[in-house]
Each structure stands twice: as structure tokens, then as C-alpha cells.
Design an enzyme around this catalytic site. Structure first.
Site, PDB file in Angstrom:
ATOM      1  N   ASN A 215       0.579 -34.665  14.482  1.00 16.68           N
ATOM      2  CA  ASN A 215      -0.310 -35.815  14.318  1.00 16.68           C
ATOM      3  C   ASN A 215      -1.505 -35.332  13.504  1.00 16.68           C
ATOM      4  OD1 ASN A 215      -2.049 -37.953  14.572  1.00 16.68           O
ATOM      5  ND2 ASN A 215      -2.303 -37.788  16.800  1.00 16.68           N
ATOM      6  N   TRP A 216      -1.485 -35.661  12.216  1.00 16.39           N
ATOM      7  CA  TRP A 216      -2.527 -35.129  11.327  1.00 16.39           C
ATOM      8  C   TRP A 216      -3.839 -35.895  11.457  1.00 16.39           C
ATOM      9  CZ3 TRP A 216       0.588 -34.034   6.130  1.00 16.39           C
ATOM     10  CH2 TRP A 216       1.600 -33.089   6.408  1.00 16.39           C
ATOM     11  N   LYS A 217      -3.819 -36.992  12.191  1.00 19.01           N
ATOM     12  CA  LYS A 217      -5.021 -37.805  12.415  1.00 19.01           C
ATOM     13  C   LYS A 217      -5.696 -38.132  11.075  1.00 19.01           C
ATOM     14  CE  LYS A 217      -5.328 -35.985  17.067  1.00 19.01           C
ATOM     15  NZ  LYS A 217      -6.144 -35.671  18.227  1.00 19.01           N
TER      16      LYS A 217
ATOM     17  N   HIS B 218      -2.109 -44.029  21.164  1.00 18.27           N
ATOM     18  CA  HIS B 218      -2.842 -42.764  21.262  1.00 18.27           C
ATOM     19  C   HIS B 218      -4.200 -43.017  21.930  1.00 18.27           C
ATOM     20  CE1 HIS B 218      -4.999 -39.141  20.168  1.00 18.27           C
ATOM     21  NE2 HIS B 218      -3.820 -38.584  19.981  1.00 18.27           N
TER      22      HIS B 218
ATOM     23  N   GLU C 113      -7.050 -41.992  21.308  1.00 12.16           N
ATOM     24  CA  GLU C 113      -8.158 -42.277  20.376  1.00 12.16           C
ATOM     25  C   GLU C 113      -8.154 -43.753  19.985  1.00 12.16           C
ATOM     26  OE1 GLU C 113      -7.191 -39.085  17.702  1.00 12.16           O
ATOM     27  OE2 GLU C 113      -7.793 -37.689  19.274  1.00 12.16           O
TER      28      GLU C 113
ATOM     29  N   GLU D  76      -0.230 -37.228  27.176  1.00 13.32           N
ATOM     30  CA  GLU D  76      -1.384 -36.537  26.612  1.00 13.32           C
ATOM     31  C   GLU D  76      -2.596 -36.750  27.521  1.00 13.32           C
ATOM     32  OE1 GLU D  76      -0.751 -35.919  22.078  1.00 13.32           O
ATOM     33  OE2 GLU D  76      -1.865 -37.753  22.389  1.00 13.32           O
TER      34      GLU D  76
ATOM     35  N   GLY E 197      -7.782 -31.980  21.803  1.00 12.39           N
ATOM     36  CA  GLY E 197      -8.792 -31.441  20.905  1.00 12.39           C
ATOM     37  C   GLY E 197      -9.882 -30.650  21.598  1.00 12.39           C
TER      38      GLY E 197
ATOM     39  N   SER F 147      -3.992 -29.911  23.037  1.00 10.61           N
ATOM     40  CA  SER F 147      -4.263 -28.480  22.797  1.00 10.61           C
ATOM     41  C   SER F 147      -3.017 -27.610  22.917  1.00 10.61           C
ATOM     42  CB  SER F 147      -5.383 -27.974  23.710  1.00 10.61           C
ATOM     43  OG  SER F 147      -6.574 -28.714  23.476  1.00 10.61           O
TER      44      SER F 147
ATOM     45  N   GLY G  89      -1.866 -32.016  17.548  1.00 10.57           N
ATOM     46  CA  GLY G  89      -2.966 -32.411  16.673  1.00 10.57           C
ATOM     47  C   GLY G  89      -3.455 -31.219  15.873  1.00 10.57           C
ATOM     48  N   GLY G  90      -4.504 -30.565  16.373  1.00  5.45           N
ATOM     49  CA  GLY G  90      -5.156 -29.472  15.652  1.00  5.45           C
ATOM     50  C   GLY G  90      -4.195 -28.424  15.076  1.00  5.45           C
TER      51      GLY G  90
HETATM   52  P1  PGA Z   1      -4.607 -31.710  19.907  1.00  6.67           P
HETATM   53  O1  PGA Z   1      -4.232 -33.277  19.705  1.00  6.67           O
HETATM   54  O2  PGA Z   1      -3.322 -30.941  19.747  1.00  6.67           O
HETATM   55  O3  PGA Z   1      -5.591 -31.429  18.796  1.00  6.67           O
HETATM   56  O4  PGA Z   1      -5.199 -31.577  21.250  1.00  6.67           O
HETATM   57  C1  PGA Z   1      -3.067 -33.827  20.249  1.00  6.67           C
HETATM   58  C2  PGA Z   1      -3.033 -35.304  19.940  1.00  6.67           C
HETATM   59  O5  PGA Z   1      -4.087 -35.940  19.957  1.00  6.67           O
HETATM   60  O6  PGA Z   1      -1.961 -35.881  19.671  1.00  6.67           O
END
Ligand code: PGA
Length: 256
Positions: free
Chosen positions: A11-13, A97, A99, A169, A175, A215, A236-237
């Protein structure tokens, strides 16, 4: 050995210009674009979907989007439809998600409309569920996850259910560098699978993949991915750099 093929989704956001996205996709394709042991999906921002699609063409790496609007077309300024994503050969979409739930006030009912529209349009929903830190500390994790799961999957038929992927999640782990312990994650994954069994029957529940997200890194992935009900990761990251993302794909491939 798990009956489910592992899935690693990036997930490159809201990161990477089109040129940066192409460069990352090229590195991923050259390293794992031929392997078939693990399903690999990358979800760039909308602006890079077309250019990344061209890089992925002919490889085993699949394209996903980070959101979609439930309506087929019309006056929805700034939104993108299922058909528009399919036109770029996107095969998955991240929905619900945290967010989007938090910053864009998306409700379970709205997320459910997106899930249904995606399934009807042959787009695989990756439905995210998870509790906040406050909810975990007050002991309501399972109730929150159940509400989000049942709300998001309302009206999904047994036939469609195997196309769905769930991502657990925990919001407090996204994050933040704080990863759920393997016990915490497995407990919720097993709970989700039990709920899926109640909704769709045991045979179908055993086929649905449940990803962990929050994470996940090459260091903690092997232990998480070895859990009985953890079928991959939504990253994500660690998906923004080829090395760490590829290490995660390799970690998934190493789990037997
Ligand atoms: P993260 O994000 O790996 O940076 O914690 C995961 C996500 O939001 O899908």
C-alpha cells in the site's frame, strides 16, 4: 501447510510520483515478476496506475488501487469508478483502510457499497478492519472487528465471498513501528475466520485470505506469517523500498 496461497500487498499510500512509482515497480518485477509461489500486489496512487500497469504487464505482479467509488459514473468530483480501474487492469482494491475511516469519515455502510460494486465489477476487495488503541485497551477489539467485518460484507454472496481478502490492521500499529504480537494478531485472525465461517460456511471461510497489516517488516514477518490464520501482509512503509518489500515476499515464500 496452509490451503491458502500467501499474499503480499504493498500500500504505497500518498507516496511516489509516477516516475518514482515506475522505478520501484521495475525493481519489484525484475526480482519477483516470474515467481508464482506468493501472490504479489502493488497499490500505487491513482496517478501512477497506468504507468505502473505497463511495467507489470506480462509479470505475475498484480495491480491494485487504494480506493474506489461505488457508483458507476456521474457527478462525483475527484472520484474514480470500478470500470476506470479495470481499464488499467487493476485486479484489487483496498477498501475501508483506517486512514479513510478516520480522515474521510467512511462508514461501514459506505465501505459495504464499495465492496459490492467492486465484486460486481470483478475487482477483488481487500477489506481492512481493526481497532484503535483506546478500543483495545477498553477490551472492545473483537466487537469492533466484528462490526466492521459484518458491516463491510453485508449482502456478499457465498459465490462472491472467496474473491474477498480481509486485512486485519490494528490502527495503533499502522505506521507507528508498534507491531501486534503474534498472539494478538493470531487471536484476531482466528476470530475473523470464525466469523467468516458463520457468514459463509466453513469451507469458504477456509479459502478466504486474512492479511495482517501494521508495521510489518522483514524482521517481524517470518513469525507473523507462520501463524495458522495469517495469510500474508498489507504493507505500508516497508513497501516503499524494493529491498524491504522483496524481503517480505521472500519471507512469505519461505513459510511452509
Ligand atoms: P504500515 O502500514 O506498514 O506502514 O504500518 C500498513 C497499512 O496502513 O496498510
Amino acid at each position: 501447510m496452509s490451503p491458502r496461497k500467501k499474499l503480499i500487498a504493498g500500500n504505497w499510500k500518498m507516496n511516489k510520483t509516477s516516475a518514482d512509482a515506475v522505478a520501484l515497480a521495475q525493481e519489484i518485477v525484475s526480482a519477483v515478476g516470474k515467481q508464482t509461489e506468493v501472490d504479489v500486489v502493488v497499490c500505487p496512487p491513482y496517478t501512477s496506475l497506468e504507468s505502473v500497469a505497463k511495467v507489470l504487464d506480462g509479470s505475475t505482479v498484480k495491480l491494485g488501487a487504494q480506493n474506489v467509488h461505488p457508483e458507476a459514473s456521474g457527478a462525483y468530483t475527484g472520484e474514480i469508478s470500478v470500470a476506470m480501474l479495470r481499464a488499467f487492469f487493476a485486479s484489487s482494491v483496498i477498501l475501508g483502510h483506517s486512514e479513510r475511516r478516520t480522515y474521510f469519515k467512511e462508514t461501514d455502510a459506505f465501505i459495504n457499497q464499495k465492496v459490492i460494486a467492486s465484486l460486481k465489477g470483478q475487482l477483488r476487495p481487500i477489506l481492512c478492519v481493526g481497532e484503535t488503541l483506546g478500543e483495545r485497551e477498553s477490551g472492545s477489539t473483537l466487537r469492533v472487528v466484528q462490526t466492521q467485518l459484518e458491516g463491510g460484507l453485508e449482502g456478499v454472496s457465498k459465490d462472491m465471498a472467496t474473491s474477498v481478502v480481509i486485512a486485519y490492521e490494528p490502527v495503533w500499529a499502522i505506521g507507528t513501528g508498534k507491531v501486534a504480537t503474534t498472539e494478538q494478531a493470531q487471536e484476531v485472525h482466528a476470530f475473523i475466520r470464525t466469523l467468516l465461517g458463520k457468514l459463509f460456511g466453513e469451507t469458504i471461510a477456509q479459502k478466504i485470505r486474512i492479511l495482517y497489516g501494521g508495521s510489518m517488516k522483514p524482521q517481524n514477518a517470518p513469525e507473523l506469517l507462520a501463524q495458522k490464520d495469517i495469510d500474508g501482509g498489507l504493507i505500508g512503509g516497508a513497501s516503499l523500498e524494493a529491498r524491504s518489500f522483496l524481503d517480505l515476499v521472500n519471507a512469505a515464500a519461505a513459510v511452509k
